[in-house]
Motif scaffolding. Structure first.
Motif, short mmCIF file in Angstrom:
data_model
loop_
_atom_site.label_atom_id
_atom_site.label_comp_id
_atom_site.label_asym_id
_atom_site.label_seq_id
_atom_site.Cartn_x
_atom_site.Cartn_y
_atom_site.Cartn_z
N GLN A 66 -102.76 33.70 59.75
CA GLN A 66 -103.28 34.30 58.61
C GLN A 66 -104.34 35.24 58.96
OE1 GLN A 66 -105.29 30.92 56.49
NE2 GLN A 66 -103.98 31.06 54.80
N GLN A 67 -105.06 35.32 60.00
CA GLN A 67 -105.83 36.28 60.42
C GLN A 67 -105.06 37.56 61.04
OE1 GLN A 67 -108.09 34.27 63.52
NE2 GLN A 67 -109.55 33.30 62.15
N LEU A 68 -103.72 37.24 61.28
CA LEU A 68 -102.85 38.37 61.58
C LEU A 68 -102.56 39.31 60.36
CD1 LEU A 68 -100.41 36.83 63.94
CD2 LEU A 68 -102.31 38.18 64.61
N ALA A 69 -102.82 38.83 59.11
CA ALA A 69 -102.39 39.52 57.96
C ALA A 69 -103.05 40.31 57.35
CB ALA A 69 -101.82 38.60 56.76
N THR A 70 -102.73 41.48 57.00
CA THR A 70 -103.64 42.10 56.08
C THR A 70 -103.96 41.77 54.76
OG1 THR A 70 -101.64 43.48 55.02
CG2 THR A 70 -102.44 44.15 57.03
#
Length: 172
Positions: free
Chosen positions: A131-135
């Motif tokens: 989730q932290q990779l997503a914008t």
């Protein structure tokens, strides 16, 4: 004695039955092969990479970061699955023993629970890392994708059982 025209009808019926049986067998064999092919063209990682790209809109840099996370995660959870499996095997081996005390069964079941908890928390943390990779724009699509993956992970039909659709129809 049957007439020649009656014999022709029997031969025709047998031919139709034979052809329909062959078609059914071919359909079942091809359908089985399709079910055995992993989605996304291979491993769960490649399935997830494809889904992240197509459904969540991840770019190549995000995919590379995900794949590094996935490799690390796989190394981390493999021993956890092995420990959980060993605990379950040891638990059910007690069926071969006479007069197993309830406390021993309870302790073994608690051990399974602790190992399952560790595994689930590790997987949960992995999903948080993804989730932290997503914008912010990708987040809703990613959240939806993760829920689909989780449902597939925990559903009893994921290993060859009935599909969700078949289960839903039966329960109605």
């Amino acid at each position: 004695m049957a007439s020649p025209s009656r014999n022709k009808i029997y031969v025709l019926l047998i031919a139709i039955l034979l052809i329909s049986n062959l078609a059914l067998v071919a359909f079942l064999v091809m359908n089985r092969q399709e079910r055995q092919k992993p989605r996304g063209g291979g491993s769960p990682k490649s399935f997830m990479s494809t889904a992240l790209r197509n459904e969540a809109g991840f770019n190549e840099e995000q995919i590379k970061k995900f794949e590094a996370l996935a490799d690390s995660h796989k190394k981390e959870i493999r021993p956890l699955f092995e420990e959980l499996n060993r605990s379950k095997i040891n638990f059910y081996r007690m069926l071969n023993e006479d007069n197993v005390p309830d406390s021993t069964l309870k302790n073994a079941a608690d051990e399974i629970g602790r190992r399952q908890e560790t595994l689930d928390l590790t997987i949960f943390s992995h999903f948080q890392s993804i989730q932290q990779l997503a914008t912010p724009e990708q987040q809703p699509k990613l959240d939806s994708l993760i829920q689909k993956v989780v449902k597939k992970m925990i559903s009893p039909g994921r290993r060859g059982g009935r599909s969700d659709t078949a289960r839903d129809k039966k329960s109605n």
